[in-house]
Design a protein around this motif. Structure first.
Motif, PDB file in Angstrom:
ATOM      1  N   MET A 132      50.420   1.685  61.559  1.00 44.98           N
ATOM      2  CA  MET A 132      50.306   2.714  60.538  1.00 44.98           C
ATOM      3  C   MET A 132      50.894   4.017  61.064  1.00 44.98           C
ATOM      4  SD  MET A 132      46.876   3.864  58.417  1.00 44.98           S
ATOM      5  CE  MET A 132      46.636   2.214  57.792  1.00 44.98           C
ATOM      6  N   GLY A 133      51.659   4.714  60.223  1.00 46.56           N
ATOM      7  CA  GLY A 133      52.329   5.927  60.657  1.00 46.56           C
ATOM      8  C   GLY A 133      51.624   7.185  60.219  1.00 46.56           C
ATOM      9  N   LEU A 134      52.149   7.848  59.181  1.00 45.10           N
ATOM     10  CA  LEU A 134      51.589   9.115  58.734  1.00 45.10           C
ATOM     11  C   LEU A 134      50.321   8.897  57.910  1.00 45.10           C
ATOM     12  CD1 LEU A 134      54.862  10.946  57.607  1.00 45.10           C
ATOM     13  CD2 LEU A 134      53.735  11.014  59.842  1.00 45.10           C
ATOM     14  N   THR A 135      49.365   9.786  58.125  1.00 41.52           N
ATOM     15  CA  THR A 135      48.139   9.768  57.346  1.00 41.52           C
ATOM     16  C   THR A 135      47.809  11.202  56.943  1.00 41.52           C
ATOM     17  OG1 THR A 135      46.874   9.847  59.399  1.00 41.52           O
ATOM     18  CG2 THR A 135      47.157   7.684  58.368  1.00 41.52           C
ATOM     19  N   ILE A 136      46.874  11.326  56.014  1.00 45.87           N
ATOM     20  CA  ILE A 136      46.428  12.642  55.553  1.00 45.87           C
ATOM     21  C   ILE A 136      44.989  12.857  55.998  1.00 45.87           C
ATOM     22  CG2 ILE A 136      45.746  13.980  53.512  1.00 45.87           C
ATOM     23  CD1 ILE A 136      48.222  12.996  52.113  1.00 45.87           C
ATOM     24  N   GLY A 137      44.722  14.028  56.548  1.00 49.80           N
ATOM     25  CA  GLY A 137      43.366  14.442  56.868  1.00 49.80           C
ATOM     26  C   GLY A 137      42.925  15.518  55.906  1.00 49.80           C
ATOM     27  N   VAL A 138      41.687  15.428  55.432  1.00 53.62           N
ATOM     28  CA  VAL A 138      41.146  16.387  54.468  1.00 53.62           C
ATOM     29  C   VAL A 138      39.946  17.091  55.083  1.00 53.62           C
ATOM     30  CG1 VAL A 138      40.119  16.704  52.184  1.00 53.62           C
ATOM     31  CG2 VAL A 138      41.906  14.984  52.516  1.00 53.62           C
ATOM     32  N   ASP A 139      39.963  18.410  55.007  1.00 50.90           N
ATOM     33  CA  ASP A 139      38.873  19.243  55.505  1.00 50.90           C
ATOM     34  C   ASP A 139      38.220  19.935  54.315  1.00 50.90           C
ATOM     35  OD1 ASP A 139      37.331  20.617  57.591  1.00 50.90           O
ATOM     36  OD2 ASP A 139      38.431  22.398  56.961  1.00 50.90           O
ATOM     37  N   ILE A 140      36.920  19.700  54.120  1.00 49.00           N
ATOM     38  CA  ILE A 140      36.190  20.299  52.999  1.00 49.00           C
ATOM     39  C   ILE A 140      35.468  21.540  53.496  1.00 49.00           C
ATOM     40  CG2 ILE A 140      34.436  19.934  51.230  1.00 49.00           C
ATOM     41  CD1 ILE A 140      34.919  16.931  51.518  1.00 49.00           C
ATOM     42  N   GLY A 141      35.930  22.706  53.066  1.00 49.66           N
ATOM     43  CA  GLY A 141      35.302  23.961  53.447  1.00 49.66           C
ATOM     44  C   GLY A 141      34.525  24.574  52.299  1.00 49.66           C
ATOM     45  N   GLY A 142      33.786  25.622  52.602  1.00 47.62           N
ATOM     46  CA  GLY A 142      32.984  26.273  51.581  1.00 47.62           C
ATOM     47  C   GLY A 142      33.809  26.983  50.528  1.00 47.62           C
ATOM     48  N   THR A 143      35.003  27.459  50.896  1.00 50.05           N
ATOM     49  CA  THR A 143      35.851  28.185  49.944  1.00 50.05           C
ATOM     50  C   THR A 143      37.139  27.447  49.618  1.00 50.05           C
ATOM     51  OG1 THR A 143      36.913  29.425  51.742  1.00 50.05           O
ATOM     52  CG2 THR A 143      34.957  30.401  50.715  1.00 50.05           C
ATOM     53  N   LYS A 144      37.572  26.529  50.486  1.00 55.74           N
ATOM     54  CA  LYS A 144      38.821  25.813  50.218  1.00 55.74           C
ATOM     55  C   LYS A 144      38.760  24.385  50.750  1.00 55.74           C
ATOM     56  CE  LYS A 144      41.326  27.242  54.423  1.00 55.74           C
ATOM     57  NZ  LYS A 144      40.177  27.847  55.091  1.00 55.74           N
ATOM     58  N   ILE A 145      39.546  23.533  50.123  1.00 52.23           N
ATOM     59  CA  ILE A 145      39.733  22.163  50.586  1.00 52.23           C
ATOM     60  C   ILE A 145      41.172  22.043  51.047  1.00 52.23           C
ATOM     61  CG2 ILE A 145      39.804  19.737  49.880  1.00 52.23           C
ATOM     62  CD1 ILE A 145      37.588  20.454  47.853  1.00 52.23           C
TER      63      ILE A 145
END
Length: 313
Positions: free
Chosen positions: A1-14
């Motif tokens: 597997m090559g590229l992946t996406i990481g998601v960070d859930i913050g209080g003001t922005k995702i």
């Protein structure tokens, strides 16, 4: 597997970022964090789609605050978003048509630091994130330790003081009430109230009152030699080091990695934490000491870490 996406859930922005196999963030996309749990799921999908316009991506990892089950699919509990047994993996997969992995956000940051940051070269690492609260993650033998139910590493709610300060979790005496950014501000405000003559520089940076003292004021005043500010950092370090000593008895890591906003102050806080840890470590004179290292990836640790965990499937 090559590229992946990481998601960070913050209080003001995702924030969603495309991450390669070397832990490099190639591009990011941010959207505001909506006020409702349902809106957050839609916003996660929107952030992923916005980040996925130029690259061929294989999977998505989401760093979620709170308790994530052992299947890395369901958020069992998170207070700020009011998620209770939320099937986040399925809900997001329905919207983006990509495989999704859910991981606790502190675990994700710990893995990012272990794989690509300060933990490189160590097989056994404990990461502690000192921000508004306190969290962390454990890597044992090169593997992220989640525990039987997926909830290991909730260090902030270790009970340090019987019948101590009330914590937001509902218990009393939790570690994060004594070793966190919030605790640092409380220490400074209390000391400035009791001895304002020792806090002249600190008070001048705010509105002149103890109640107006903020974290950034404490850092700046400590660099100027303000006695109350430096005392506040020492008190935080005393409690942080005590917790690391206890964790050393549990996990015997080769390194502790200290991250979060408080760690951005570098040796101003890390030096006293090291001293406190060594002083309170059982058998300190006769046993090896784990290194106490500053995190290297900053706010991107969680995104990089969860993207890599998604790559592993």
């Amino acid at each position: 597997m090559g590229l992946t996406i990481g998601v960070d859930i913050g209080g003001t922005k995702i924030a969603a970022g495309v991450v390669d196999e070397e832990g490099t963030i190639l591009t990011t996309n941010q959207v505001p964090t909506p006020p409702t749990p349902e809106g957050v799921i839609d916003a996660i999908a929107e952030a992923v789609r916005g980040a996925n316009t130029e690259y061929d991506v294989d999977a998505v990892g989401i760093g979620a605050p709170g308790y994530v089950d052992d299947k890395r699919a369901t958020v069992l509990f998170t207070p700020n978003l009011s998620w209770r047994h939320e099937p986040l993996k399925d809900m997001v997969e329905q919207r983006i048509d990509l495989p999704v992995v859910i991981e606790n956000d502190a675990n994700a940051a710990a893995w990012g630091e272990y794989k690509f940051g300060a933990g490189t070269g160590h097989g056994d690492v404990v990461c502690v994130t000192i921000g508004t609260g306190l969290g962390g993650g454990v890597i044992i033998g090169g593997r992220l330790h989640r525990g039987r139910f997926g909830i290991a590493g909730e260090f902030g709610h270790i009970r340090m003081v019987p019948d101590g300060l009330l914590c937001g979790c509902g218990n009393q005496g939790c570690w994060e009430q004594y070793a966190s950014g919030s605790a640092l501000v409380r220490y400074a405000q209390q000391r400035a109230t009791a001895t304002p003559e020792r806090a002249v520089a600190l008070l001048a940076l705010g509105d002149g009152t103890p109640e107006g003292i903020m974290g950034k004021h404490i850092s700046e005043a400590a660099r100027q030699g303000d006695r109350v500010a430096t005392d506040a950092f020492r008190e935080l370090a005393r409690w942080a080091g005590a917790g690391l000593a206890d964790l050393a008895s549990l996990f015997d890591p080769g390194a502790f990695i200290v991250g979060g906003g408080v760690s951005d102050e570098g040796e101003l806080v890390l030096g006293p934490i090291r001293k406190s840890y060594r002083r309170q470590l059982v058998g300190s004179r006769w046993r090896p000491h784990a290194e106490v290292l500053a995190a290297q990836l900053g706010g991107g640790a969680g995104m990089v870490g969860v993207a890599d965990l998604a790559r592993q499937g």
